[in-house]
Design a protein around this motif. Structure first.
Motif, mmCIF file in Angstrom:
data_model
loop_
_atom_site.group_PDB
_atom_site.id
_atom_site.type_symbol
_atom_site.label_atom_id
_atom_site.label_comp_id
_atom_site.label_asym_id
_atom_site.label_seq_id
_atom_site.Cartn_x
_atom_site.Cartn_y
_atom_site.Cartn_z
ATOM 1 N N VAL A 123 0.859 -1.190 0.000
ATOM 2 C CA VAL A 123 0.000 0.000 0.000
ATOM 3 C C VAL A 123 0.896 1.240 0.000
ATOM 4 N N ASP A 124 0.515 2.221 -0.781
ATOM 5 C CA ASP A 124 1.215 3.508 -0.778
ATOM 6 C C ASP A 124 1.350 3.974 0.682
ATOM 7 N N PRO A 125 2.587 4.225 1.176
ATOM 8 C CA PRO A 125 2.780 4.599 2.581
ATOM 9 C C PRO A 125 1.952 5.797 3.028
ATOM 10 N N VAL A 126 1.704 6.731 2.110
ATOM 11 C CA VAL A 126 0.869 7.888 2.463
ATOM 12 C C VAL A 126 -0.541 7.417 2.820
ATOM 13 N N LYS A 127 -1.095 6.567 1.972
ATOM 14 C CA LYS A 127 -2.444 6.064 2.229
ATOM 15 C C LYS A 127 -2.466 5.115 3.427
ATOM 16 N N ALA A 128 -1.404 4.328 3.590
ATOM 17 C CA ALA A 128 -1.339 3.402 4.714
ATOM 18 C C ALA A 128 -1.454 4.139 6.038
ATOM 19 N N ARG A 129 -0.866 5.356 6.103
ATOM 20 C CA ARG A 129 -0.983 6.141 7.345
ATOM 21 C C ARG A 129 -2.437 6.523 7.605
ATOM 22 N N TRP A 130 -3.175 6.865 6.553
ATOM 23 C CA TRP A 130 -4.594 7.195 6.751
ATOM 24 C C TRP A 130 -5.363 5.964 7.223
ATOM 25 N N PHE A 131 -5.205 4.888 6.477
ATOM 26 C CA PHE A 131 -6.021 3.697 6.712
ATOM 27 C C PHE A 131 -5.791 3.104 8.099
ATOM 28 N N ASN A 132 -4.580 3.272 8.637
ATOM 29 C CA ASN A 132 -4.263 2.693 9.941
ATOM 30 C C ASN A 132 -4.647 3.589 11.112
ATOM 31 N N ARG A 133 -5.270 4.705 10.834
ATOM 32 C CA ARG A 133 -5.799 5.539 11.910
ATOM 33 C C ARG A 133 -7.238 5.115 12.195
ATOM 34 N N LYS A 134 -7.482 4.708 13.413
ATOM 35 C CA LYS A 134 -8.835 4.297 13.787
ATOM 36 C C LYS A 134 -9.842 5.413 13.555
ATOM 37 N N ALA A 135 -9.468 6.655 13.849
ATOM 38 C CA ALA A 135 -10.383 7.784 13.684
ATOM 39 C C ALA A 135 -10.791 7.951 12.217
ATOM 40 N N PHE A 136 -9.863 7.672 11.292
ATOM 41 C CA PHE A 136 -10.172 7.770 9.865
ATOM 42 C C PHE A 136 -11.223 6.721 9.496
ATOM 43 N N ARG A 137 -11.028 5.480 9.946
ATOM 44 C CA ARG A 137 -11.984 4.425 9.616
ATOM 45 C C ARG A 137 -13.349 4.709 10.237
ATOM 46 N N GLN A 138 -13.365 5.188 11.462
ATOM 47 C CA GLN A 138 -14.635 5.522 12.102
ATOM 48 C C GLN A 138 -15.329 6.677 11.390
ATOM 49 N N ALA A 139 -14.549 7.655 10.921
ATOM 50 C CA ALA A 139 -15.128 8.785 10.194
ATOM 51 C C ALA A 139 -15.808 8.318 8.910
ATOM 52 N N ILE A 140 -15.167 7.377 8.221
ATOM 53 C CA ILE A 140 -15.775 6.829 7.012
ATOM 54 C C ILE A 140 -17.086 6.134 7.357
ATOM 55 N N TYR A 141 -17.087 5.395 8.471
ATOM 56 C CA TYR A 141 -18.303 4.702 8.934
ATOM 57 C C TYR A 141 -19.444 5.705 9.121
#
Length: 632
Positions: free
Chosen positions: A361-379
């Motif tokens: 995974v592109d390291p830039v995107k990997a940093r986003w995806f591995n943030r719990k707050a980012f995943r919860q925000a998408i939810y």
């Protein structure tokens, strides 16, 4: 022919006993000869007798030009959106396969109660301490090529295939026992009996022993022993989709007859299948199963309405169209209730590098995806209520858990499960609090100024999934996130997820095959599981992967499954699986969407059809017969 004779009878004012002499069904020249003699005996004039004879001969000629109906095999035609990925069961990862037709299980579940019942196994016995299971096969079982099936096949299947570290199979995930993670051992006692032994009690074990197909040792043993130039078992390239169908050996009701790529699979009745009816006649009765490959659900609907399909998984948008046509279309729509599977969106949390040193995974995107707050925000940012009402026409409910609501281990929101109602403002606050900002009203950027944009993989052909992907893209655009959708054929889609692993996010689902027993999903939740797609680790025989990391919460889920598998106290298992569901809701590795009602349209020509919520329409396929065609 009958109509011709009736018409002739009227024109000649005859009064022969048509009903007693003329039989409906295969007609022979002898039956017409009898009628001709009857007319002659009743002193018909020679001219009229000659006229009648010519008409009869014409009728016989017309009959002889028709295809013989008895020569056509009885068929059940069912659609599939994707062709088979392999005919090698342990290597299969696709939800679309013919294995349910060509393999039978040792033990089966009652389709109405879920209680375990004998099948290929005549009986089984569990020791008082739960550490041993002795399985006894029925006598005189045979494979689809006529060779005998014995306990040696069970020994081969487990010892040489399922538990072989050189053969990558997701079944290893569910067969590892307890804290030790040891595999069970298998011992052949005689021609019909095997003994399974485990080092510690393992609650789900009987269901797994009973449910996994047994493979033919006489057909596959050499492929396991032999290795290719890389030292891998030849088994890994055995029974692909290019294999001669006659070489695919099973023990189920049907065997493979032919496969035409991207068109159809035809299965024929297995003449060596073990089941017999009360009169001693061999089962199944239906001669062929045609597995028609139709990728588009719209095209499946057209084919069903035209009468060329016997079965259809009814999509929500088709339900209002099909329901009023049931009687005229001679089919019935059945519903077992809410679907027991899951539909979700998931991000790739994998931070590893492949054998060439390139990040999955592109390291830039990997940093986003591995943030719990980012995943919860998408939810919070996906309007699942609109998705349910617009795409599923209200025929469903919002999904919150990987365990189906029908399971006694399900944790409801009322009992404490975290949920994510649509709340775009809360989504924005989560993003802002975790380092994101807005460069423009509709452009979210990270703390390094990178625009937030990712690609969502979708399996092509399912209209509902395509509509879901469109709505996700529209909803997240309101948060300043650009979603690019990429549609792939199903087999390519699976290869990207589980092998290449070079993806950002995917829209997918898992079937409810585990039923009420959550441990059936361990291959998803084990950190080493073959279906642990959101953070797929190195698989057996896969070298060169570096930097793979497992989060604490991932490991805790793995530990919970191990503990629950050792626990025979249902209340304690409930507590463990409740903790599991809470972790999944909090960490959001899967963003669950809608749990639709399941509908299936079945032609009214199968008897005795006994639809079951657990077994569906064809759990008793072996005893189904096709009724005579109903006149329109």
């Amino acid at each position: 022919m009958k109509q011709i004779l009736i018409s002739l009878r009227r024109r000649l004012n005859l009064d022969w006993p048509l009903k007693s002499h003329l039989k409906i069904g295969p007609l022979t020249f002898h039956s017409y000869s009898n009628h001709f003699n009857y007319l002659k005996a009743n002193r018909l004039k020679p001219a009229r007798l000659w006229q009648l004879g010519m008409v009869m001969l014409l009728a016989i000629a017309l009959i002889s030009c028709r295809p013989a109906q008895s020569a056509l095999p009885s068929r059940l035609v069912t659609p599939t959106p994707s062709g088979p990925a392999t005919f090698n069961y342990p290597l299969n990862q696709s939800a679309y396969s013919v294995f349910g037709y060509i393999y039978d299980s040792l033990i089966q579940e009652d389709p109405f109660t879920g209680k375990l019942e004998p099948n290929l196994a005549e009986s089984w016995e569990v020791s008082p301490n739960g550490l041993e299971i002795i399985v006894t096969l029925r006598p005189d079982l045979k494979w689809s090529d006529g060779q005998p099936m014995t306990a040696a096949d069970i020994l081969f299947t487990y010892q040489d295939v399922y538990l072989n570290e050189q053969i990558p199979s997701s079944f290893k995930d569910i067969l590892r026992v307890g804290k030790s993670r040891q595999f069970p051992t298998v011992e052949q006692l005689d021609q019909r009996r095997v003994k399974f032994s485990v080092v510690e009690p393992f609650a789900p074990f009987v269901r797994y022993v009973g449910g996994l197909p047994i493979l033919p040792a006489h057909a596959l043993a050499n492929s396991v022993k032999q290795t290719d130039e890389d030292g891998n078992p030849v088994f890994l390239t055995t029974w692909g989709t290019d294999t001669d169908p006659s070489q695919i050996i099973g023990n189920g009701a049907y065997r493979l007859k032919s496969y035409t790529s991207n068109q159809r699979v035809i299965l024929e009745r297995n003449p060596y299948f073990w089941r017999r009816d009360q009169a001693g006649n061999p089962q199944p009765y239906i001669e062929q199963i045609v597995w028609q490959i139709i990728e588009s659900t719209d095209n499946q609907l057209l084919n069903f309405r035209s009468g060329s399909l016997d079965v259809l998984e009814v999509q929500p948008e088709a339900f209002p169209l099909l329901k009023p046509e049931e009687e005229r279309g001679q089919y019935t729509i059945y519903s077992p209730g809410p679907d027991t599977g899951t539909i979700f969106m998931s991000f790739n949390l994998n931070q590893a590098k492949n054998a060439k040193g390139k990040p999955f995974v592109d390291p830039v995107k990997a940093r986003w995806f591995n943030r719990k707050a980012f995943r919860q925000a998408i939810y919070y940012g996906i309007n699942r209520e609109v998705m349910k009402n617009n795409i599923y026409l209200g025929l469903g409910a919002l999904q919150h858990s990987p365990i189906p609501a029908q399971s006694p281990f399900y944790l409801s929101p009322e009992a404490g499960l975290k949920t994510y109602d649509y709340d775009p403002e809360k989504a924005r606050q989560l993003l802002l609090s975790s380092g994101f900002s807005y460069a423009a009203p509709e452009q979210l950027v990270d703390d390094q100024g990178n625009p937030v944009r990712f690609t969502l993989l979708v399996s092509a052909g399912k209209k509902v999934r395509e509509q879901m992907a469109t709505q996700i893209s529209q909803d997240l655009k309101k948060l300043g996130i650009q979603v690019d959708t990429q549609y792939l054929s199903f087999n390519t889609y699976v290869e990207r997820l589980s092998q290449a692993r070079d993806w950002d996010a995917y829209l997918g689902g898992f079937t409810g095959g585990s039923g009420v027993e959550p441990h059936g999903g361990y291959n998803i939740w084990s950190v080493d599981g073959r279906l642990h797609t959101f953070n797929q680790g190195p698989q057996p025989g896969e070298e060169g992967i570096t930097g793979w990391q497992v989060a604490d919460w991932e490991q805790r889920i793995d530990d919970i499954f191990v503990q629950a598998s050792q626990q025979f106290d249902e209340a304690k298992r409930q507590q463990l699986y409740s903790e599991f569901q809470k972790i999944v809701a909090e960490e959001a590795p899967f963003i669950y969407l809608v749990n639709p009602l399941s509908f299936e349209a079945i032609r009214d020509r199968f008897d005795p059809l006994k639809y079951s919520p657990l077994g569906g329409a064809f759990w008793n396929l072996y005893e189904l017969q096709i009724k005579p065609k109903i006149k329109q």
